[in-house]
Design an enzyme around this catalytic site. Structure first.
Site, PDB file in Angstrom:
ATOM      1  N   ARG A   1       4.038  12.580   2.302  1.00  0.00           N
ATOM      2  CA  ARG A   1       3.876  10.629   0.771  1.00  0.00           C
ATOM      3  C   ARG A   1       2.406  11.754   0.632  1.00  0.00           C
ATOM      4  O   ARG A   1       0.937  11.812   0.450  1.00  0.00           O
ATOM      5  CB  ARG A   1       3.710  10.269   1.079  1.00  0.00           C
ATOM      6  CG  ARG A   1       3.094   8.271  -0.253  1.00  0.00           C
ATOM      7  CD  ARG A   1       3.197   7.768   0.318  1.00  0.00           C
ATOM      8  NE  ARG A   1       4.438   7.226   0.090  1.00  0.00           N
ATOM      9  CZ  ARG A   1       4.548   5.539   0.661  1.00  0.00           C
ATOM     10  NH1 ARG A   1       4.247   4.833   0.003  1.00  0.00           N
ATOM     11  NH2 ARG A   1       6.396   6.174   0.370  1.00  0.00           N
TER      12      ARG A   1
ATOM     13  N   ARG B   1       6.352   0.371   4.801  1.00  0.00           N
ATOM     14  CA  ARG B   1       7.530   0.670   5.254  1.00  0.00           C
ATOM     15  C   ARG B   1       7.959   1.573   5.349  1.00  0.00           C
ATOM     16  O   ARG B   1       8.796   2.418   6.579  1.00  0.00           O
ATOM     17  CB  ARG B   1       8.332  -0.176   4.127  1.00  0.00           C
ATOM     18  CG  ARG B   1       9.066  -1.168   4.529  1.00  0.00           C
ATOM     19  CD  ARG B   1       8.798  -2.394   2.915  1.00  0.00           C
ATOM     20  NE  ARG B   1       7.669  -2.007   1.841  1.00  0.00           N
ATOM     21  CZ  ARG B   1       7.201  -3.035   2.460  1.00  0.00           C
ATOM     22  NH1 ARG B   1       6.909  -4.261   3.219  1.00  0.00           N
ATOM     23  NH2 ARG B   1       5.982  -3.239   2.055  1.00  0.00           N
ATOM     24  N   THR B   2       8.204   2.679   4.627  1.00  0.00           N
ATOM     25  CA  THR B   2       7.979   4.777   4.507  1.00  0.00           C
ATOM     26  C   THR B   2       7.516   4.854   5.886  1.00  0.00           C
ATOM     27  O   THR B   2       8.438   5.299   6.900  1.00  0.00           O
ATOM     28  CB  THR B   2       7.912   4.836   3.374  1.00  0.00           C
ATOM     29  OG1 THR B   2       8.008   4.479   2.027  1.00  0.00           O
ATOM     30  CG2 THR B   2       8.448   6.971   3.350  1.00  0.00           C
TER      31      THR B   2
ATOM     32  N   HIS C   1      11.124   9.480  -5.010  1.00  0.00           N
ATOM     33  CA  HIS C   1      11.145   8.903  -3.543  1.00  0.00           C
ATOM     34  C   HIS C   1      12.589   8.799  -2.999  1.00  0.00           C
ATOM     35  O   HIS C   1      13.112   8.264  -3.206  1.00  0.00           O
ATOM     36  CB  HIS C   1      10.377   7.149  -3.846  1.00  0.00           C
ATOM     37  CG  HIS C   1       9.805   7.292  -1.997  1.00  0.00           C
ATOM     38  ND1 HIS C   1      10.631   7.496  -1.240  1.00  0.00           N
ATOM     39  CD2 HIS C   1       9.196   5.793  -2.399  1.00  0.00           C
ATOM     40  CE1 HIS C   1       9.835   5.998  -0.118  1.00  0.00           C
ATOM     41  NE2 HIS C   1       9.497   5.444  -1.004  1.00  0.00           N
TER      42      HIS C   1
ATOM     43  N   LYS D   1     -12.255  17.505   4.048  1.00  0.00           N
ATOM     44  CA  LYS D   1     -13.457  18.630   4.398  1.00  0.00           C
ATOM     45  C   LYS D   1     -12.923  19.347   3.449  1.00  0.00           C
ATOM     46  O   LYS D   1     -13.544  20.262   3.385  1.00  0.00           O
ATOM     47  CB  LYS D   1     -13.138  19.079   5.687  1.00  0.00           C
ATOM     48  CG  LYS D   1     -13.510  18.381   6.862  1.00  0.00           C
ATOM     49  CD  LYS D   1     -13.088  18.970   7.905  1.00  0.00           C
ATOM     50  CE  LYS D   1     -13.839  17.892   9.722  1.00  0.00           C
ATOM     51  NZ  LYS D   1     -13.508  19.192  10.616  1.00  0.00           N
TER      52      LYS D   1
HETATM   53  C1  NCD Z   1       7.615   2.151  -3.131  1.00  0.00           C
HETATM   54  C2  NCD Z   1       6.749   3.420  -3.169  1.00  0.00           C
HETATM   55  O1  NCD Z   1       5.912   4.176  -2.145  1.00  0.00           O
HETATM   56  O2  NCD Z   1       6.807   4.146  -4.331  1.00  0.00           O
HETATM   57  N1  NCD Z   1       6.971   1.611  -1.505  1.00  0.00           N
HETATM   58  C3  NCD Z   1       8.593   1.998  -0.283  1.00  0.00           C
HETATM   59  O3  NCD Z   1       8.214   2.815  -0.491  1.00  0.00           O
HETATM   60  N2  NCD Z   1       9.219   0.874  -0.152  1.00  0.00           N
HETATM   61  C4  NCD Z   1       7.310   1.240  -4.878  1.00  0.00           C
HETATM   62  C5  NCD Z   1       5.736   0.498  -4.278  1.00  0.00           C
HETATM   63  O4  NCD Z   1       4.762   1.373  -4.258  1.00  0.00           O
HETATM   64  O5  NCD Z   1       5.525  -0.350  -5.003  1.00  0.00           O
END
Ligand code: NCD
Length: 266
Positions: A102, A52-53, A130, A81
């Site tokens: 991320r 999703r993100t 997040h 590397k």
């Molecule tokens: C979450 C995350 O990556 O923190 N997912 C997201 O971004 N919608 C939740 C998760 O991984 O459980």
């Protein structure tokens, strides 16, 4: 100076209000802003898996007329590397105008921001935060209740390792917040919002839990049930048709909110 979005605490209430107005606008006409970022490139840099993100950031950028460089699996980049985070960030900053990051460790987004010449948007740093998920969560709550105060919100699931819970709980100042242990589902407190999360096995958490028909019967008729997804077994599929299930709305709001966030970088 660049405006990083590392923590939800980087934003004040006015910023959040502006984003909410923008989301409204975007929802009324998705194509209205199709040239807004036509000259911009976003780098999606993901050290952990994402559906999703990463996809909603890419879709948001395309909907705004911009372009995207996707490193959705750093194992295919120079990270494999042995390249360190700072060098990778400096590199991606040479080729893009915004970096969506991320990362695996809490605090990485701060480190990235400290060396980056372009804005860093934290898309989840280990067990840390997040913030863009929080913004779409807040918007979903606002949309359903018309306010984000005087509500009771119960978090269920992996409270210790869940970064979505960490960010969201920081901005629920005028709400009553409960944390419900997954072993105590039979004692679910009466709430307006139930925010369920996955047990983060990849971070060492153990166990699993699942909502049953009996649990659901304890929930008020006018509550909402949220989940950032991915889900494992915690919400069975039979609940998806219940009008209280709002996780698919959250998902859609993810696109609109990320468009609204990116529009700040014109
Ligand atoms: C979450 C995350 O990556 O923190 N997912 C997201 O971004 N919608 C939740 C998760 O991984 O459980």
């Amino acid at each position: 100076m660049v405006d990083h979005l590392v923590s939800i605490e980087n934003l004040v209430q006015d910023d959040i209000d502006i984003l909410f107005y923008r989301v409204q606008d975007i929802k009324h006409g998705l194509n209205k802003f199709k040239n807004h970022l036509h000259d911009k490139i976003l780098a999606n840099l993901f050290y952990e898996p994402s559906t999703r993100t990463s996809s909603s950031f890419a879709a948001a950028m395309y909907r705004l007329g911009g372009n995207v460089i996707s490193i959705n699996d750093v194992n295919y980049s120079s990270v494999s590397k042995g390249e360190n985070l700072e060098d990778t960030i400096r590199t991606m900053g040479c080729y893009s105008d915004i970096i969506v990051l991320r990362s695996r460790t809490s605090g990485d987004a701060h480190i990235a921001a400290s060396v980056s010449e372009v804005p860093i948007i934290n898309a989840g740093d280990g067990t840390g935060e997040h913030p863009t998920q929080t913004l779409l969560d807040l918007y979903t709550i606002q949309e359903n209740f018309g306010r984000i105060k005087d509500l009771t919100i119960t978090f269920v699931g992996d409270i210790v390792n869940g970064r979505t819970v960490h960010s969201l709980s920081k901005v629920l100042k005028n709400c009553q917040v409960n944390y419900c242990d997954t072993y105590d589902l039979d004692k679910l407190p009466k709430s307006d919002v139930y925010y369920l999360t996955r047990v983060q096995k990849e971070r060492g958490s153990k166990g699993s839990y699942q909502l049953t028909k009996e649990h659901v019967e304890q929930m008020p008729e006018d509550c909402i049930v949220m989940h950032p997804f991915p889900r494992n077994n915690e919400i069975p599929k039979w609940f998806d048709d219940d009008p209280r299930a709002k996780y698919f709305e959250q998902m859609k709001n993810g696109l609109y909110m990320r468009m609204a966030i990116l529009m700040s970088y014109k």
